[in-house]
Design a protein around this motif. Structure first.
Motif, PDB file in Angstrom:
ATOM      1  N   ASN A  45       5.555 -25.879   7.031  1.00  0.00           N
ATOM      2  CA  ASN A  45       6.562 -25.780   5.966  1.00  0.00           C
ATOM      3  C   ASN A  45       6.320 -24.553   5.088  1.00  0.00           C
ATOM      4  OD1 ASN A  45       7.859 -28.102   6.813  1.00  0.00           O
ATOM      5  ND2 ASN A  45       6.697 -29.434   5.451  1.00  0.00           N
ATOM      6  N   GLU A  46       5.037 -24.315   4.767  1.00  0.00           N
ATOM      7  CA  GLU A  46       4.714 -23.156   3.938  1.00  0.00           C
ATOM      8  C   GLU A  46       5.015 -21.845   4.675  1.00  0.00           C
ATOM      9  OE1 GLU A  46       0.674 -23.678   2.843  1.00  0.00           O
ATOM     10  OE2 GLU A  46       1.075 -25.351   1.473  1.00  0.00           O
ATOM     11  N   LEU A  47       4.752 -21.833   6.002  1.00  0.00           N
ATOM     12  CA  LEU A  47       5.058 -20.635   6.773  1.00  0.00           C
ATOM     13  C   LEU A  47       6.564 -20.388   6.847  1.00  0.00           C
ATOM     14  CD1 LEU A  47       2.532 -20.801   9.757  1.00  0.00           C
ATOM     15  CD2 LEU A  47       2.574 -19.127   7.910  1.00  0.00           C
ATOM     16  N   GLU A  48       7.342 -21.459   6.914  1.00  0.00           N
ATOM     17  CA  GLU A  48       8.787 -21.293   6.932  1.00  0.00           C
ATOM     18  C   GLU A  48       9.285 -20.722   5.607  1.00  0.00           C
ATOM     19  OE1 GLU A  48      12.617 -21.056   8.037  1.00  0.00           O
ATOM     20  OE2 GLU A  48      10.852 -21.383   9.305  1.00  0.00           O
ATOM     21  N   ILE A  49       8.694 -21.199   4.519  1.00  0.00           N
ATOM     22  CA  ILE A  49       9.052 -20.639   3.206  1.00  0.00           C
ATOM     23  C   ILE A  49       8.648 -19.170   3.142  1.00  0.00           C
ATOM     24  CG2 ILE A  49       8.575 -20.760   0.726  1.00  0.00           C
ATOM     25  CD1 ILE A  49       8.209 -23.788   1.088  1.00  0.00           C
ATOM     26  N   ALA A  50       7.431 -18.867   3.648  1.00  0.00           N
ATOM     27  CA  ALA A  50       6.974 -17.474   3.660  1.00  0.00           C
ATOM     28  C   ALA A  50       7.897 -16.613   4.520  1.00  0.00           C
ATOM     29  CB  ALA A  50       5.541 -17.397   4.188  1.00  0.00           C
ATOM     30  N   ARG A  51       8.374 -17.166   5.635  1.00  0.00           N
ATOM     31  CA  ARG A  51       9.293 -16.419   6.496  1.00  0.00           C
ATOM     32  C   ARG A  51      10.591 -16.102   5.754  1.00  0.00           C
ATOM     33  NH1 ARG A  51      10.225 -15.890  12.063  1.00  0.00           N
ATOM     34  NH2 ARG A  51      12.404 -15.747  12.664  1.00  0.00           N
ATOM     35  N   GLN A  52      11.120 -17.107   5.049  1.00  0.00           N
ATOM     36  CA  GLN A  52      12.349 -16.882   4.291  1.00  0.00           C
ATOM     37  C   GLN A  52      12.145 -15.841   3.195  1.00  0.00           C
ATOM     38  OE1 GLN A  52      13.562 -20.749   2.912  1.00  0.00           O
ATOM     39  NE2 GLN A  52      13.788 -21.580   4.979  1.00  0.00           N
ATOM     40  N   LEU A  53      10.977 -15.922   2.537  1.00  0.00           N
ATOM     41  CA  LEU A  53      10.687 -14.944   1.485  1.00  0.00           C
ATOM     42  C   LEU A  53      10.564 -13.536   2.059  1.00  0.00           C
ATOM     43  CD1 LEU A  53       8.105 -16.928  -0.685  1.00  0.00           C
ATOM     44  CD2 LEU A  53      10.437 -16.283  -1.321  1.00  0.00           C
ATOM     45  N   GLN A  54       9.912 -13.435   3.226  1.00  0.00           N
ATOM     46  CA  GLN A  54       9.754 -12.103   3.810  1.00  0.00           C
ATOM     47  C   GLN A  54      11.102 -11.515   4.213  1.00  0.00           C
ATOM     48  OE1 GLN A  54       7.465 -11.600   7.490  1.00  0.00           O
ATOM     49  NE2 GLN A  54       6.603  -9.759   6.560  1.00  0.00           N
ATOM     50  N   PHE A  55      11.960 -12.321   4.808  1.00  0.00           N
ATOM     51  CA  PHE A  55      13.279 -11.811   5.166  1.00  0.00           C
ATOM     52  C   PHE A  55      14.081 -11.444   3.921  1.00  0.00           C
ATOM     53  CE2 PHE A  55      12.444 -13.316   9.404  1.00  0.00           C
ATOM     54  CZ  PHE A  55      13.242 -12.514  10.208  1.00  0.00           C
ATOM     55  N   ALA A  64       5.563 -16.514  12.526  1.00  0.00           N
ATOM     56  CA  ALA A  64       6.504 -16.879  11.462  1.00  0.00           C
ATOM     57  C   ALA A  64       6.721 -15.736  10.491  1.00  0.00           C
ATOM     58  CB  ALA A  64       6.000 -18.121  10.718  1.00  0.00           C
ATOM     59  N   VAL A  65       5.654 -15.009  10.177  1.00  0.00           N
ATOM     60  CA  VAL A  65       5.762 -13.848   9.297  1.00  0.00           C
ATOM     61  C   VAL A  65       5.128 -12.655   9.997  1.00  0.00           C
ATOM     62  CG1 VAL A  65       5.849 -15.104   7.122  1.00  0.00           C
ATOM     63  CG2 VAL A  65       3.632 -14.586   8.142  1.00  0.00           C
ATOM     64  N   ALA A  66       5.471 -11.454   9.528  1.00  0.00           N
ATOM     65  CA  ALA A  66       5.055 -10.258  10.267  1.00  0.00           C
ATOM     66  C   ALA A  66       4.531  -9.183   9.332  1.00  0.00           C
ATOM     67  CB  ALA A  66       6.232  -9.715  11.076  1.00  0.00           C
ATOM     68  N   VAL A 120       1.964  -2.728   9.567  1.00  0.00           N
ATOM     69  CA  VAL A 120       0.631  -3.105   9.058  1.00  0.00           C
ATOM     70  C   VAL A 120      -0.206  -3.607  10.222  1.00  0.00           C
ATOM     71  CG1 VAL A 120      -0.615  -4.524   7.400  1.00  0.00           C
ATOM     72  CG2 VAL A 120       1.711  -3.759   6.877  1.00  0.00           C
ATOM     73  N   SER A 121      -1.475  -3.219  10.279  1.00  0.00           N
ATOM     74  CA  SER A 121      -2.353  -3.690  11.348  1.00  0.00           C
ATOM     75  C   SER A 121      -2.517  -5.202  11.256  1.00  0.00           C
ATOM     76  CB  SER A 121      -3.721  -3.009  11.254  1.00  0.00           C
ATOM     77  OG  SER A 121      -4.364  -3.366  10.043  1.00  0.00           O
ATOM     78  N   GLY A 122      -2.644  -5.839  12.421  1.00  0.00           N
ATOM     79  CA  GLY A 122      -2.794  -7.288  12.455  1.00  0.00           C
ATOM     80  C   GLY A 122      -1.448  -7.991  12.458  1.00  0.00           C
ATOM     81  N   HIS A 123      -1.523  -9.315  12.348  1.00  0.00           N
ATOM     82  CA  HIS A 123      -0.313 -10.131  12.387  1.00  0.00           C
ATOM     83  C   HIS A 123      -0.439 -11.251  11.367  1.00  0.00           C
ATOM     84  CE1 HIS A 123       0.556  -8.077  16.163  1.00  0.00           C
ATOM     85  NE2 HIS A 123      -0.647  -8.430  16.595  1.00  0.00           N
ATOM     86  N   GLY A 124       0.614 -12.010  11.224  1.00  0.00           N
ATOM     87  CA  GLY A 124       0.584 -13.217  10.413  1.00  0.00           C
ATOM     88  C   GLY A 124       0.591 -12.961   8.921  1.00  0.00           C
ATOM     89  N   VAL A 125       0.036 -13.934   8.181  1.00  0.00           N
ATOM     90  CA  VAL A 125       0.120 -13.926   6.723  1.00  0.00           C
ATOM     91  C   VAL A 125      -0.563 -12.718   6.092  1.00  0.00           C
ATOM     92  CG1 VAL A 125      -0.513 -15.188   4.637  1.00  0.00           C
ATOM     93  CG2 VAL A 125       0.402 -16.424   6.603  1.00  0.00           C
ATOM     94  N   PRO A 126      -1.801 -12.323   6.486  1.00  0.00           N
ATOM     95  CA  PRO A 126      -2.417 -11.154   5.836  1.00  0.00           C
ATOM     96  C   PRO A 126      -1.562  -9.899   5.958  1.00  0.00           C
ATOM     97  CG  PRO A 126      -4.052 -12.364   7.111  1.00  0.00           C
ATOM     98  CD  PRO A 126      -2.724 -12.954   7.458  1.00  0.00           C
ATOM     99  N   ALA A 127      -1.025  -9.650   7.158  1.00  0.00           N
ATOM    100  CA  ALA A 127      -0.190  -8.466   7.341  1.00  0.00           C
ATOM    101  C   ALA A 127       1.101  -8.583   6.535  1.00  0.00           C
ATOM    102  CB  ALA A 127       0.127  -8.276   8.828  1.00  0.00           C
ATOM    103  N   ALA A 128       1.658  -9.794   6.462  1.00  0.00           N
ATOM    104  CA  ALA A 128       2.902  -9.995   5.716  1.00  0.00           C
ATOM    105  C   ALA A 128       2.694  -9.736   4.227  1.00  0.00           C
ATOM    106  CB  ALA A 128       3.415 -11.411   5.937  1.00  0.00           C
ATOM    107  N   LEU A 129       1.532 -10.102   3.704  1.00  0.00           N
ATOM    108  CA  LEU A 129       1.254  -9.843   2.288  1.00  0.00           C
ATOM    109  C   LEU A 129       1.234  -8.346   2.000  1.00  0.00           C
ATOM    110  CD1 LEU A 129      -1.529 -12.514   1.602  1.00  0.00           C
ATOM    111  CD2 LEU A 129       0.820 -12.526   0.771  1.00  0.00           C
ATOM    112  N   VAL A 130       0.638  -7.568   2.914  1.00  0.00           N
ATOM    113  CA  VAL A 130       0.624  -6.122   2.728  1.00  0.00           C
ATOM    114  C   VAL A 130       2.040  -5.565   2.818  1.00  0.00           C
ATOM    115  CG1 VAL A 130      -0.257  -3.936   3.626  1.00  0.00           C
ATOM    116  CG2 VAL A 130      -1.736  -5.945   3.598  1.00  0.00           C
ATOM    117  N   ALA A 131       2.844  -6.122   3.741  1.00  0.00           N
ATOM    118  CA  ALA A 131       4.240  -5.677   3.841  1.00  0.00           C
ATOM    119  C   ALA A 131       4.982  -5.930   2.536  1.00  0.00           C
ATOM    120  CB  ALA A 131       4.925  -6.401   5.003  1.00  0.00           C
TER     121      ALA A 131
END
Length: 467
Positions: free
Chosen positions: A225-235, A259-261, A282-293
């Motif tokens: 659920n949190e990843l889905e929210i993070a996905r919506q926020l990233q988009f 879920a996030v990129a 951003v190098s890597g994948h997932g939440v850490p890379a999405a935060l940098v994005a």
């Protein structure tokens, strides 16, 4: 004979059925937290098989070839059941108790293998059974002590509720003591008590296992659920529309691997003739890379005033990010287009080249102008040199910005999609609109990868057509 052994047949069958069902359910679920269920299933099935092996009514109806294998199966289960039971309890422990149980596991495995070898060579299945029983008794007493003392339980056990496990273990220990004392004092004990004691232990273990699986499922659901929210926020931080700039058409595609990129793109429109286009990876994948994005999105607001200067945009962006990045790095490319002056300017930071289709002469050019990647290096990034390429633009020209998720996916033979195929697709679709080229390119990348594998990297693509 059947009437005297019917209770043992029923209980043994129940244990086997329970064990097979537990392993089957665990195989279907294939999620974290089911390993305990697997070991409980194997433990129950082994106990049930051993109980059935010892019943003459069962052996009497077996075909001859199976009757010959019964002693071997009984020996293996008798010696190895302590290994499986210890592995089941191991998933409930932490710290030094876990190390102790690993020692018991290897010791039990050694004794069991030696006992099986002795049975095969001498025909006796009792040679090392006293040592096996002593090891089982020691591990059981340690486990009971830890369970009984609350302070030790909190320190060495991972249990959602120990109140259910304690009665089951207590019943099993009392039954084991009673059975052993009866044999020592030559009293007759009822064999069914062994099965009932094990049933109490098994079902209390099973209840704990179900609790742990339920907790794990709730945790996974919360994470999803949190990843889905993070996905919506990233988009939501990506451009919702393309800028309206005269004489150009823009198509953008964004496909996260998870879920996030860590990919990102942004537009910097200035007026109806001029706009900037940024793409970053951003190098890597997932939440850490999405935060940098997400940090890049914030940093872009501080460089909007220099939109017409690609080198200054990248230099200032790198200066902002250098204090935020740790083990990660970022590649980026920035393209500035001025349709009124019919010119473009391009610079990059360790990014794949800009592809430029020239309609006038039917030529596809690779525009490279790379400076340093964005990373934690205050001595380099703030004063980094980002060369700029000045380009003329004309009707029918096309510019393509992309991340390496386009060219790096591999097929079953380990071959990358590659720059050559990307350029071939651009040439084959040179007369099609930007949106259609984007769909065709993504389709080719998907078909290049094995159908059994998921997407191998984040993909971002920005196509700009000059009308």
């Amino acid at each position: 004979m059947l009437r005297g052994q019917i209770a043992g047949i029923v209980l043994g069958t129940v244990f086997v059925f329970f064990g097979v069902a537990a392993c089957f359910i665990a195989a279907i679920r294939r999620r974290s937290g089911v390993r305990l269920v697997v070991w409980l299933g194997i433990w129950s099935a082994m106990y049930g098989v051993r109980e059935l092996d010892q019943l003459s009514a069962v052996n009497a109806v077996l075909p001859n070839w199976m009757q010959v294998s019964v002693p071997y199966l009984n020996t293996v289960t008798s010696y190895m059941i302590i290994v499986v039971s210890t592995l089941a309890f191991l998933d409930l422990t932490i710290g030094k108790l876990r190390l102790f149980l690993w020692g018991v596991t290897f010791a039990g495995l050694g004794i069991g293998l030696a006992g099986i070898v002795l049975f095969l060579t001498t025909g006796s299945d009792e040679k090392l059974m006293p040592e096996n029983n002593l090891l089982a008794a020691c591990s059981l007493m340690v486990s009971v002590t830890v369970l009984s003392v609350p302070r030790l339980s909190r320190k060495f056990l991972v249990l959602p509720n120990r109140a259910v496990l304690i009665p089951g273990v207590f019943v099993f220990v009392v039954e084991a003591l009673y059975t052993n004392l009866s044999r020592t004092l030559h009293y007759q004990s009822f064999h069914i008590l062994d099965s009932l004691g094990f049933a109490a232990l098994l079902f209390s273990f099973s209840y704990v296992a179900l609790q742990m699986v339920a907790v794990s499922e709730r945790r996974l659901l919360a994470i999803e659920n949190e990843l889905e929210i993070a996905r919506q926020l990233q988009f939501s931080i990506l451009p919702s529309t393309v800028p309206e700039v005269e004489n150009i058409r823009i198509a953008a595609a964004y496909q996260p691997m998870t879920a996030v990129a860590g990919d990102f793109y942004e537009f910097l429109p200035v007026d109806q003739y001029r706009a900037g286009f940024l793409i970053a990876d951003v190098s890597g994948h997932g939440v850490p890379a999405a935060l940098v994005a997400g940090m890049i999105k914030v940093a872009m607001q501080s460089v909007a005033a220099w939109a017409q200067e690609p080198a200054e945009v990248l230099r200032r962006l790198g200066a902002v990010l250098s204090g935020m990045l740790r083990e990660q790095y970022v590649s980026a490319a920035y393209l500035w287009i001025d349709t009124e002056a019919r010119r473009a300017r391009y610079s990059a930071a360790g990014h794949p080249p800009l592809l430029c289709w020239r309609a006038a002469d039917g030529r596809l050019a690779r525009i490279e102008s790379n400076g340093m990647l964005f990373r934690v290096n205050p001595a380099i990034v703030p004063d980094g040199d980002y060369p700029v390429r000045d380009l003329s633009i004309g009707p029918g020209d096309r510019f393509v910005l992309y991340t390496d998720g386009i060219v790096e996916p591999e097929n079953l033979a380990g071959e990358s999609f590659g720059d050559h195929r990307l350029e071939q697709i651009m040439r084959a679709n040179r007369s099609r609109p930007a949106a259609e080229l984007s769909e065709s390119l993504l389709s080719e990348v998907r078909s290049w990868q094995p159908a059994s594998l998921s997407q191998q990297d984040d993909i971002t693509l920005v196509i700009i057509d000059v009308l």
